[in-house]
Design an enzyme around this catalytic site. Structure first.
Site, PDB file in Angstrom:
ATOM      1  N   CYS A   1       0.427  -8.225   9.946  1.00 17.15           N
ATOM      2  CA  CYS A   1       1.855  -8.397  10.166  1.00 17.15           C
ATOM      3  C   CYS A   1       2.142  -8.667  11.634  1.00 17.15           C
ATOM      4  O   CYS A   1       1.280  -8.500  12.479  1.00 17.15           O
ATOM      5  CB  CYS A   1       2.653  -7.217   9.644  1.00 17.15           C
ATOM      6  SG  CYS A   1       1.909  -5.619   9.821  1.00 17.15           S
TER       7      CYS A   1
ATOM      8  N   GLU B   1      -0.376   6.377  -1.006  1.00 15.02           N
ATOM      9  CA  GLU B   1      -0.739   6.912   0.316  1.00 15.02           C
ATOM     10  C   GLU B   1       0.083   8.116   0.753  1.00 15.02           C
ATOM     11  O   GLU B   1       0.339   8.313   1.941  1.00 15.02           O
ATOM     12  CB  GLU B   1      -0.674   5.801   1.385  1.00 15.02           C
ATOM     13  CG  GLU B   1      -1.595   4.640   1.057  1.00 15.02           C
ATOM     14  CD  GLU B   1      -1.560   3.509   2.078  1.00 15.02           C
ATOM     15  OE1 GLU B   1      -1.157   3.745   3.226  1.00 15.02           O
ATOM     16  OE2 GLU B   1      -1.940   2.387   1.709  1.00 15.02           O
TER      17      GLU B   1
ATOM     18  N   GLY C   1       0.789  -1.236   0.000  1.00 12.87           N
ATOM     19  CA  GLY C   1       0.000   0.000   0.000  1.00 12.87           C
ATOM     20  C   GLY C   1       0.811   1.270   0.000  1.00 12.87           C
ATOM     21  O   GLY C   1       0.704   2.068  -0.906  1.00 12.87           O
TER      22      GLY C   1
ATOM     23  N   HIS D   1      11.810  -4.549   6.767  1.00 10.85           N
ATOM     24  CA  HIS D   1      12.445  -3.927   7.929  1.00 10.85           C
ATOM     25  C   HIS D   1      13.957  -4.109   7.921  1.00 10.85           C
ATOM     26  O   HIS D   1      14.654  -3.502   8.718  1.00 10.85           O
ATOM     27  CB  HIS D   1      11.828  -4.473   9.217  1.00 10.85           C
ATOM     28  CG  HIS D   1      10.386  -4.074   9.361  1.00 10.85           C
ATOM     29  ND1 HIS D   1       9.352  -4.915   9.022  1.00 10.85           N
ATOM     30  CD2 HIS D   1       9.826  -2.913   9.735  1.00 10.85           C
ATOM     31  CE1 HIS D   1       8.208  -4.274   9.214  1.00 10.85           C
ATOM     32  NE2 HIS D   1       8.462  -3.065   9.640  1.00 10.85           N
TER      33      HIS D   1
ATOM     34  N   ARG E   1      10.108   6.139  21.376  1.00 13.27           N
ATOM     35  CA  ARG E   1       8.970   6.231  20.452  1.00 13.27           C
ATOM     36  C   ARG E   1       7.668   6.393  21.230  1.00 13.27           C
ATOM     37  O   ARG E   1       7.372   5.623  22.141  1.00 13.27           O
ATOM     38  CB  ARG E   1       8.929   4.990  19.561  1.00 13.27           C
ATOM     39  CG  ARG E   1       7.637   4.818  18.846  1.00 13.27           C
ATOM     40  CD  ARG E   1       7.822   4.540  17.359  1.00 13.27           C
ATOM     41  NE  ARG E   1       6.508   4.271  16.773  1.00 13.27           N
ATOM     42  CZ  ARG E   1       5.837   5.151  16.035  1.00 13.27           C
ATOM     43  NH1 ARG E   1       6.352   6.326  15.765  1.00 13.27           N
ATOM     44  NH2 ARG E   1       4.656   4.849  15.555  1.00 13.27           N
ATOM     45  N   CYS E   2       6.913   7.424  20.850  1.00 11.16           N
ATOM     46  CA  CYS E   2       5.627   7.689  21.487  1.00 11.16           C
ATOM     47  C   CYS E   2       4.532   7.671  20.424  1.00 11.16           C
ATOM     48  O   CYS E   2       4.792   7.953  19.259  1.00 11.16           O
ATOM     49  CB  CYS E   2       5.635   9.068  22.136  1.00 11.16           C
ATOM     50  SG  CYS E   2       6.909   9.245  23.373  1.00 11.16           S
TER      51      CYS E   2
END
Ligand SMILES: [Zn+2]
Length: 754
Positions: A641, A482, A430, A692, A513-514
């Site tokens: 995933c 996108e 996507g 990744h 990370r937030c």
């Protein structure tokens, strides 16, 4: 006397100060001294906030530079061998969390059913443990220097071992309990010597289905630790003790904390089982959602406990650590006053705990203002037309068939006739790279430096360029890329009624990370089409098949703060209807292939196995509701995933998507085995490119993976695609990888024809 208590405060800081300090440090733009200074300032500020809120039992060691489970690995000396040579403790700590060129990071996984991720402890055969008590002792002293005697928080030994991964075959981490307990006992003795009267030991595994071995481990651990040092508050959260109630109540510790927000019904059983000398801490303020507490209702619950055990053994607390809650509602300047009056973040939750404790000790009149404000907010919330929209409820109450018109076999024939795709059709999941240009244009648009027309023109040009690239690569089913989306949930939430967005409602997801989850506050509906403009525009530029891209109802639910005044299933059904409308509008606009992503379907699984079926039933039904309105020759895809599929295969099959794409390349197609063993009937795209990993996969690698997939999955069932969306990758690697991917598919077609 009854005491107000807290179990943990968010670490990241109101303005994400910790995130910024960490990222500066990682980039080498600041040193460890500066990082530790920021961390100490945050701790001091958070302790002082708790004191101002008149919380009587304030935690320490709840702070972490990255993750409290990683801290526990360091605390007990469980440093994996590949990091053992790193001498500097900070460098080693972050190497364990984030990896180095020489040593891959430790694994990360979700903390119970939250969206917080912890670093999984690694244990080896013959594992030795050694106490490294610096952090809890330092933080205890640091608070004491500020005039506070805190209650240190420690992850319990049985939860630690239960969450750990054995790195040697045949090793059960629980077998290491005997080696681990002396380290815990020594820690407790040292905390006692420092002046800690109480420690909070978290054993959240007590809300899970426990094996006999785990139960025995808990008995053994607390027989050893219960009398070793300070009084222990054994802390459970995220669910009910259920069949573990007797066990939790009889462990020889001084106190027990239970979550009465998630599991109010467990109170009677706990009271019946609780020994007469034990403190009970009741979690009556929701530690992981953003709604204001109904203080009258909570006071009723607390009073029942008070009637039973009296005032001296009672503690009032949030249901769990406030780690999972944003910091301060006062910072929300863009929410309207009414909506704000329905919410409470960490600071406000502490005020609620405090008001309940004051009312318990001195009568409700002593906390009159807090109770009146709560009652007023609860009343407007209950009656508000912003929340309760009869037309949405009426529609959700209608029976709508969840089945497609025809069986998969018959749909497949019609879809083959319509799309005429080759064997091993190629597509992507996507999103295409969100480059610096894309992010800058979005930021400029949000700041008003770029007008709507200018932004749209930019997005059209990006979309067109992505389509040309896909055409040149020879992909069979195209996507628009996108570029207009910031996030796969926020983009939809912003266009749906019933959603609100905070400016600063950040919650730690992992490390620095937030995430800022949307708030679903009211009945959800879709006032206008959300994605049709971009999908239709993209389709108009090419003769190839264009896939429409949507986020599924379960994922939108799972990644938001969800209302608690109606069942999750009900909210999910409303979202499912909104997505259904979007699906039908896409179909109407000529988009024949529509993907409805559900990466969070498995994440929503309840903690107890006995509750799985009920959840899976409504979750799958909501997906089917969103997808079932289309004609037979419209092809529905879904994507998942980071999931194991073995234990939920019947649910995945029941979704009845025509095509499912899944992440499999990292596991070398092992995750596909579940589909093979189940005889999964529909089509499958096992990811052949681990997006990744920062390398371009060879054609031969991908062919090999496809051959492996072909053992047990019929060639006619297979699609060829990457593991996941490509928004985090760069264009050069995307082009090179997709070129190899298309070549791999063509090679398989040739081989099949020959
Ligand atoms: Zn994915």
């Amino acid at each position: 006397m009854t005491r107000s208590a807290n179990l943990g405060f968010p670490r990241i800081g109101l303005n994400r100060e910790l995130k910024k300090a960490l990222e500066f440090y990682w980039k080498g733009e600041s040193d460890a001294t500066a990082l530790h200074a920021t961390a100490a300032q945050l701790r001091a500020r958070h302790w002082s906030l708790q004191r101002e809120a008149r919380i009587e039992v304030i935690p320490s060691n709840d702070f972490s530079l990255y993750d409290h489970v990683l801290d526990t690995s360091v605390l007990v000396g469980a440093i994996p061998p590949r990091f053992a040579d790193i001498a500097d403790p900070d460098t080693r700590y972050f190497a364990m969390a984030r990896g180095t060129d020489a040593a891959p990071a430790m694994e990360m996984t979700k903390w119970f059913d939250t969206n917080y991720h912890f670093i999984v402890p690694e244990l080896y055969r013959g594992q030795r443990f050694a106490l490294n008590a610096g952090k809890p002792l330092d933080h205890f002293r640091e608070a004491r220097a500020l005039g506070l005697v805190t209650r240190p928080v420690i992850l319990g030994p049985v939860s630690f071992l239960s969450l750990a991964k054995a790195k040697d075959d045949g090793l059960d981490p629980l077998d290491l309990l005997d080696a681990l307990l002396p380290v815990y006992a020594e820690l407790l003795a040292q905390l006692r010597a420092e002046g800690a009267d109480w420690v909070q030991i978290d054993e959240p595994v007590l809300v899970l289905d426990l094996s006999g071995k785990q139960q025995a481990a808990l008995e053994k651990a607390y027989a050893a630790l219960g009398k070793a040092g300070p009084d222990i508050l054994l802390t459970t959260y995220f669910g009910d003790l259920r069949d573990n109630t007797e066990l939790a109540a009889r462990l020889p510790v001084a106190g027990l904390h239970i979550d009465l927000v998630r599991a109010p019904d467990q109170l009677d059983a706990v009271l019946a089982a609780l020994p007469a000398d034990k403190t009970l801490s009741v979690g009556v303020v929701d530690g992981r959602n953003i709604w204001r507490t109904d203080l009258d209702a909570a006071f009723g619950l607390v009073s029942r406990v008070w009637d039973h055990i009296g005032p001296d053994r009672l503690e009032i607390a949030p249901s769990c650590s406030l780690l999972h809650s944003p910091v301060d509602l006062q910072a929300e300047t863009a929410l309207d006053d009414e909506l704000k009056s329905w919410l409470a973040f960490a600071r406000q939750k502490l005020d609620e705990v405090s008001a309940l404790a004051i009312a318990q000790k001195r009568g409700r009149g002593a906390a009159r203002a807090a109770f009146e404000a709560s009652a007023a907010a609860i009343a407007t919330h209950r009656a508000s037309p912003r929340i309760h929209r009869p037309e949405v409820k009426a529609r959700a109450a209608q029976a709508i068939t969840l089945d497609r018109n025809s069986s998969f076999a018959s749909r497949r024939e019609k879809q083959r006739a319509r799309f005429n795709l080759p064997a091993y059709p190629t597509t992507t999941i996507g999103s295409f790279p969100q480059t610096k240009d894309v992010r800058q244009a979005r930021a400029a648009f949000k700041k008003g430096q770029l007008d709507q027309a200018g932004y749209d023109a930019f997005l059209e040009q990006q979309t067109e360029s992505a389509i040309r690239i896909q055409e040149e690569l020879g992909l069979d089913v195209l996507v628009h890329g996108e570029f207009e989306r910031n996030d796969m949930v926020e983009y939809f939430g912003e266009q749906l009624d019933g959603f609100a967005f905070t400016r600063n409602g950040w919650v730690q997801s992992y490390g620095s990370r937030c995430v800022k989850p949307p708030v679903i506050y009211g009945d959800v509906s879709r006032p206008a089409p959300m994605t049709v403009r971009w999908s239709a525009f993209a389709a108009s530029l090419t003769d190839r098949h264009m896939k429409g891209m949507l986020t599924g109802p379960v994922t939108i639910l799972q990644w938001s703060f969800v209302r608690v005044d109606q069942p999750r299933a009900e909210t999910c059904r409303q979202i499912g209807l909104a997505i259904r409308d979007e699906v039908l509008d896409l179909e109407q606009a000529g988009i024949g292939i529509i993907q409805i992503d559900e990466p969070a379907l498995r994440e929503g699984l309840p903690l107890r196995r006995a509750d799985w079926d009920a959840y899976l039933r409504w979750a799958v039904d909501c997906f089917r509701l969103s997808a079932s309105g289309v004609a037979d020759d419209t092809q529905i895809h879904t994507h998942m995933c980071y999931a194991e599929f073995n234990d939920i295969m019947p649910a995945i099959a029941a979704m009845d998507a025509d095509v499912i794409s899944i992440e499999t390349s990292r596991s070398d197609m092992e995750l596909l085995e579940a589909f093979r063993d189940f005889n999964y009937p529909n089509e499958i795209g096992p990811g052949v490119w681990d997006i990744h990993a920062p390398r371009v996969p060879d054609q031969a690698d991908m062919e090999a993976l496809l051959h492996k997939a072909g053992q047990g999955i019929a060639p006619g069932q297979l699609w060829v695609n990457p593991d996941c969306g490509l928004k985090t990758r760069g264009w050069p690697e995307v082009k090179a990888s997709l070129q190899n991917l298309v070549a791999a598919a063509k090679a398989l077609r040739l081989a099949a024809a020959g």
